[in-house]
Structures are given as structure tokens and as C-alpha cells.
Motif scaffolding. Structure first.
Motif: not given
Length: 353
Positions: A23-24, A39-41, A61, A69, A82
Motif C-alpha cells: 500500500g502507501i 505505493y507497493k503492490s 492517507k 490506494r 496511487m
């Protein structure tokens, strides 16, 4: 006009990278105190400046977003997704400029910003009406294309003779019988990078014997395109190394700009050619041309086939150049089976506009 530069704006070590949450994530540069969002996915990392495009406010956030997101500006509550880098309110307003995420060998990463990010917007020219046949694009072989732009001829990546890669590659498509004559008569020659299927010394040897002062243009890569020129004993006297992101004016109607690749900026380049306000983009072998930021209003795009030997054209996620774009804009020549298919999406004697 100032040349385009790639600047590292944030450096994270392996420990910090491993600690990034899904996430953020907000990170601040210890050098200048500027803030960034990562931003990690499952598909990887995306990053941008923590700065709203409206009036420069900081993001936090968005607690109303259950998917995690979205960030919200502290000034006027503008929201940014994001995952897509699109502003959600007001809708269809802006896209956030994405930073390039470069992974390092020690497990760390760095965020890189191109400045300016879209240099082709500088000094816009009026779009003029073209006569039928005034612009022609001719596929010769592999990545070698000839552009006829009014009275001028522009040649790209002339591999017309001999093997490449220590005799491991040979031309799949035989070039036209007059291809070398066309090369020697070209007004401008662009060579994208050092690989021998683009920088062909057997081809350039013929050029040096017949017209050693032919104007050749290459980008200012940290690993020079003509690294082995002296060892090759090819005598060329008009090699021009040009800065990235700067229009090179040929005449009142014709100009070009060389851009770096985001994955291999030390070596790979691509090119924009503009004639009478009409723009042609050739991404050549770039994996992420110009860090993934491309002009949105080109009239013609040339792309390689992904991965070299793949039968599918290179596409760039999240941009204009989707499958629909290719279907609507380009005709496709079906290649024959073999080690290499036709390198370009643009085809034999294609008359534009």
C-alpha cells in the motif's frame, strides 16, 4: 534550451526497502527534506513526489479509502489514486508525474526524476497541412528505416551488411538492392545505441569509403555509441553527440530530439522527429523510453518487438500506446518464422498523412 537530466531524488537501502508495507508509504529525503510517496503492490512499486498538482499541498492517507490506494491533499482535499496516478476529484483533471524506480544490486533502490519530464513541449511549432506523399516511411530491414520528409532523408540504425553479435545474428530480411546508396545519400543518420544490430561497422565501413562526412547523430550516453570507433578503423568525420531532450533544428520545418531510456540510460536511446508540426516517435529498443513518459499526440509510432525475438510489439503500460492504438494507427506486416521477425511496426513504403 537546457539538456534533459536524470537526477536521483531519493535513495533507500535494502533494509528500508524490505520494510515497505503493501500500500502507501511516505518517505522523506534526508538531503533536502522533500517528501515522496511509494505505493507497493503485487506488481511492484510506483512512486511520485508528495506534492499536489493543484497548489502544491502535501498528501496524507485517505482514511475513507478502504483499498488503501488513495491519498488526499491537506489543502483542498484533492484525491490521488496511487495505483493509476490519476486524480480522482476533480475527475479527468491531472495525471501525477511518476518517478522512475531503479533497483540497485545491493537490494536498495533509488527514485529518479527526469528534468524536464516532457521536453518535446518546448518551442511548439504550428501544425501545417501536408501534401500527399510529402512524408514517406520505408522499412529497409531489421531496425533500419528511411524517412523522407519533404526534400530531406533521415536514416535510422543502418544495419545493411554483414553479421551482428559475433556472427550470431544475420539479417532476416534482405535489404533493397539500393539500400547502401540510400544510406550514403541520407541527409541525417541516427544510431540509437552501441549494439551491433544497430551500430553496424561493416555497414559504416562502406559509408566511410563513399561518404566519410555523412552527418551521424547519437545521444550523449555515458557509454558512448562509438566506443570502439578507433579499434574499428572506420573513418567517419561527422559524428555529432547531442544532449538529451533538446530539439535539434535541421531547418524551419524539420527537427528531432533524442531521449534516454529509463532502464538503460547509459546506453539506450529513442528519437522524436517532427516535420511541419507532425510528430514521429521511434522507441527503438528502449524498455522504458524517457522513464515511461511519452508524448500524447504523435502521428506515427515505431516500436520493436518485445524481447528481441518475440513476435509481439513492445507496449508501454498505462500510456496511449495500447493494443487499440496499434490497431487503429498501424498496418502490420506478418513476419515469417525464424530467429528474428521484422523489427519494426512501420512497413514498406508507408505514405503518411
Amino acid at each position: 534550451m537546457i539538456s534533459q537530466k536524470a537526477q536521483v531524488v531519493l535513495l533507500l537501502d535494502a533494509e528500508v526497502v524490505n520494510s515497505l508495507q503493501v500500500g502507501i508509504n511516505f518517505k522523506k529525503s534526508p538531503e533536502d527534506g522533500k517528501s515522496y510517496i511509494l505505493y507497493k503492490s503485487k506488481s511492484g512499486l510506483k512512486a511520485c513526489k508528495n506534492q499536489c498538482k493543484h497548489q502544491g499541498g502535501l498528501f496524507i492517507k485517505d482514511i475513507e479509502d478502504l483499498d488503501g490506494r488513495t491519498v488526499k491533499c491537506t489543502k483542498h482535499n484533492w484525491k490521488l489514486n496511487m495505483l493509476t496516478m490519476k486524480y480522482m476529484n476533480p475527475p479527468d483533471s491531472f495525471m501525477q508525474d511518476e518517478l522512475e524506480v531503479e533497483y540497485l544490486g545491493d537490494g536498495g533502490l533509488q527514485l529518479v526524476e527526469l528534468n524536464p519530464p516532457d521536453p518535446w513541449l518546448a518551442n511548439p511549432r504550428e501544425r501545417l497541412v501536408l501534401k500527399e506523399g510529402e512524408v514517406k516511411v520505408t522499412y529497409l530491414t531489421h531496425a533500419c528505416m528511411e524517412l523522407q520528409l519533404g526534400e530531406r532523408r533521415f536514416m535510422f540504425d543502418p544495419w545493411l551488411k554483414g553479421p551482428a553479435f559475433a556472427r550470431g545474428w544475420w539479417l532476416l530480411h534482405e535489404p533493397p538492392a539500393d539500400a547502401l546508396d540510400r544510406l550514403c545519400a541520407a541527409d541525417l543518420i541516427y544510431i540509437s545505441h552501441i549494439h551491433s544490430d544497430h551500430l553496424s561497422y561493416p555497414t559504416l565501413k562502406v559509408l566511410s569509403e563513399r561518404r566519410p562526412d555523412a552527418p551521424i547523430y547519437v545521444g550523449d550516453t555515458s557509454r558512448p555509441v562509438f566506443w570502439y570507433l578507433e579499434q574499428s578503423q572506420v573513418k567517419l568525420t561527422n559524428i555529432n553527440v547531442v544532449p538529451f531532450g533538446v530539439w535539434q533544428n535541421v531547418d524551419e520545418h524539420l527537427r528531432f530530439m533524442i531521449l534516454m531510456d529509463g532502464i538503460h540510460p547509459e546506453m539506450d536511446t529513442c528519437i522524436i522527429v517532427e516535420y511541419k508540426g507532425h510528430m514521429i516517435l521511434n522507441t527503438v529498443d528502449c524498455t522504458r523510453p524517457n522513464g515511461g513518459r511519452l508524448p500524447q499526440s504523435v502521428d506515427l509510432m515505431m516500436s520493436d518487438f518485445a524481447g528481441g525475438a518475440s513476435g509481439f510489439p513492445m507496449t508501454f503500460y498505462g500510456g496511449k500506446y495500447s493494443g487499440n492504438f496499434y490497431c487503429n494507427r498501424c498496418c502490420r506486416v506478418e513476419g515469417t518464422s525464424g530467429h528474428r521477425k521484422c523489427r519494426s511496426i512501420i512497413f514498406i513504403i508507408l505514405v503518411l498523412f
